[in-house]
Design a protein around this motif. Structure first.
Motif, mmCIF file in Angstrom:
data_model
loop_
_atom_site.group_PDB
_atom_site.id
_atom_site.type_symbol
_atom_site.label_atom_id
_atom_site.label_comp_id
_atom_site.label_asym_id
_atom_site.label_seq_id
_atom_site.Cartn_x
_atom_site.Cartn_y
_atom_site.Cartn_z
ATOM 1 N N THR A 33 0.842 -1.201 0.000
ATOM 2 C CA THR A 33 0.000 0.000 0.000
ATOM 3 C C THR A 33 0.879 1.254 0.000
ATOM 4 O O THR A 33 0.600 2.222 -0.719
ATOM 5 C CB THR A 33 -0.956 -0.030 1.212
ATOM 6 N N ASP A 54 -8.159 0.065 -4.540
ATOM 7 C CA ASP A 54 -7.933 -0.730 -3.342
ATOM 8 C C ASP A 54 -8.500 -2.115 -3.597
ATOM 9 O O ASP A 54 -9.681 -2.364 -3.390
ATOM 10 C CB ASP A 54 -8.682 -0.050 -2.192
ATOM 11 N N ALA A 60 -9.107 -3.702 3.521
ATOM 12 C CA ALA A 60 -8.638 -2.484 2.885
ATOM 13 C C ALA A 60 -7.985 -1.542 3.898
ATOM 14 O O ALA A 60 -8.460 -1.409 5.018
ATOM 15 C CB ALA A 60 -9.821 -1.793 2.239
ATOM 16 N N LEU A 62 -5.988 1.398 2.384
ATOM 17 C CA LEU A 62 -5.508 2.552 1.615
ATOM 18 C C LEU A 62 -6.122 3.851 2.152
ATOM 19 O O LEU A 62 -5.478 4.889 2.155
ATOM 20 C CB LEU A 62 -5.877 2.358 0.138
#
Ligand SMILES: Nc1ncnc2c1ncn2[C@@H]1O[C@H](COP(=O)(O)OP(=O)(O)OP(=O)(O)O)[C@@H](O)[C@H]1O
Ligand SMILES: [Mg+2]
Length: 274
Positions: A33, A54, A60, A62
């Motif tokens: 990331t 993403d 997730a 990001l």
């Protein structure tokens, strides 16, 4: 590149299309990331239209790196509650992002619906950008491999640690055998000193040469896109909820990212994708 993309993502003759790059790794937490977001900022600084998706649908993060709190995410696009345009956000580094949000746990399994939705989203983005980066989850789950299959090329992120290299090797092997990838880009993150990435890439290439080939018996080549030093400024920027490339552009890690972006640009010049 070696993988057939979907028919609907094929460009019309003469149409510009993005180069889709999946950023992946075997082991988690190696810096996918960080590399995706900062490389996107570096490519945007060089005048390109860039979007980071993403693709880590289950976990997730990001949004945390970019300090964004989206009201609309990929989840809403997948469920038809919002359009893609509504979900695309401007990130601090001058690029666009599509965030997965935290409600996507049900998409961490590769169902026909997830396949269709992801493919449709990527196909829609392709004519609109110069570079689309897919920040995938760690490992080689079905969802990760499917997201990678939508990409023209792959950037494998690894650190010099043996566990990371073993997992990177496993990923490379799967991508060669299942997706017939003959060229894989490599970013060696968190090196003790610049130049270490070259040694790591050579070691990995030796193992790949001995044990990996495509089902057609073709050799698999690793192309070193760059190495990035382990740098306390990376965590400092994260703690300030700022993008390193923006907040601390003079640091060793930010400069290494700028170099990596230059190599990526050289590997896929925008004019060549036009
Ligand atoms: N070059 C670096 N120097 C110092 N710290 C780094 C560097 N690269 C990444 N980190 C730190 O390592 C941690 C993991 O980074 P990141 O979240 O980008 O990894 P990831 O591969 O995306 O993880 P995941 O597999 O969970 O998605 C972060 O805390 C980040 O700040
Ligand atoms: Mg990540």
């Amino acid at each position: 590149m070696n993988t057939p993309t979907t028919t609907s993502s094929l460009p019309l003759p003469g149409t510009r299309r993005a180069w889709v790059l999946a950023v992946t790794s075997g082991k988690g937490g190696v810096g996918k990331t960080f590399v995706s977001a900062n490389t996107a900022a570096a490519l945007a600084r060089r005048g390109h239209r860039v979007l980071v998706l993403d693709a880590d649908l289950g976990l997730a993060n990001l949004d945390v790196v970019l300090n964004l709190h989206p009201k609309i995410t990929l989840h809403d696009v997948f469920t038809g509650k919002a359009t893609l345009d509504e979900a695309v956000l401007k990130a601090p580094g001058g690029f666009s992002v599509l965030l997965a949000g935290s409600g996507l746990v049900e998409y961490s399994r590769l169902t026909p619906e997830v396949r269709e939705q992801l493919q449709r989203v990527v196909a829609t983005l392709i004519p609109r950008y110069d570079y689309v980066l897919l920040d995938t989850g760690a490992g080689i789950s079905d969802v990760v491999l499917y997201a990678i299959s939508l990409a023209d090329d792959v950037l494998v992120v690894a650190t010099p640690e043996p566990t990371s290299l073993t997992d990177a090797y496993a990923t490379i092997k799967v991508l060669a055998t299942q997706q017939r990838r003959r060229l894989l880009h490599l970013a060696v993150n968190q090196v003790a000193k610049l130049g270490d990435g070259k040694v790591v890439a050579q070691q990995l290439q030796q193992v790949v040469d001995r044990f990996v080939s495509t089902p057609q018996g073709e050799a698999v080549k690793l192309s070193l896109a760059g190495d990035i030093p382990s740098d306390p400024s990376v965590r400092e920027a994260l703690q300030r909820r700022q993008l390193l490339f923006e907040a601390l552009p003079g640091t060793a890690a930010a400069q290494a990212i700028a170099q990596l972006a230059t190599r990526i640009e050289a590997a896929a010049p925008v004019s060549a994708t036009a």
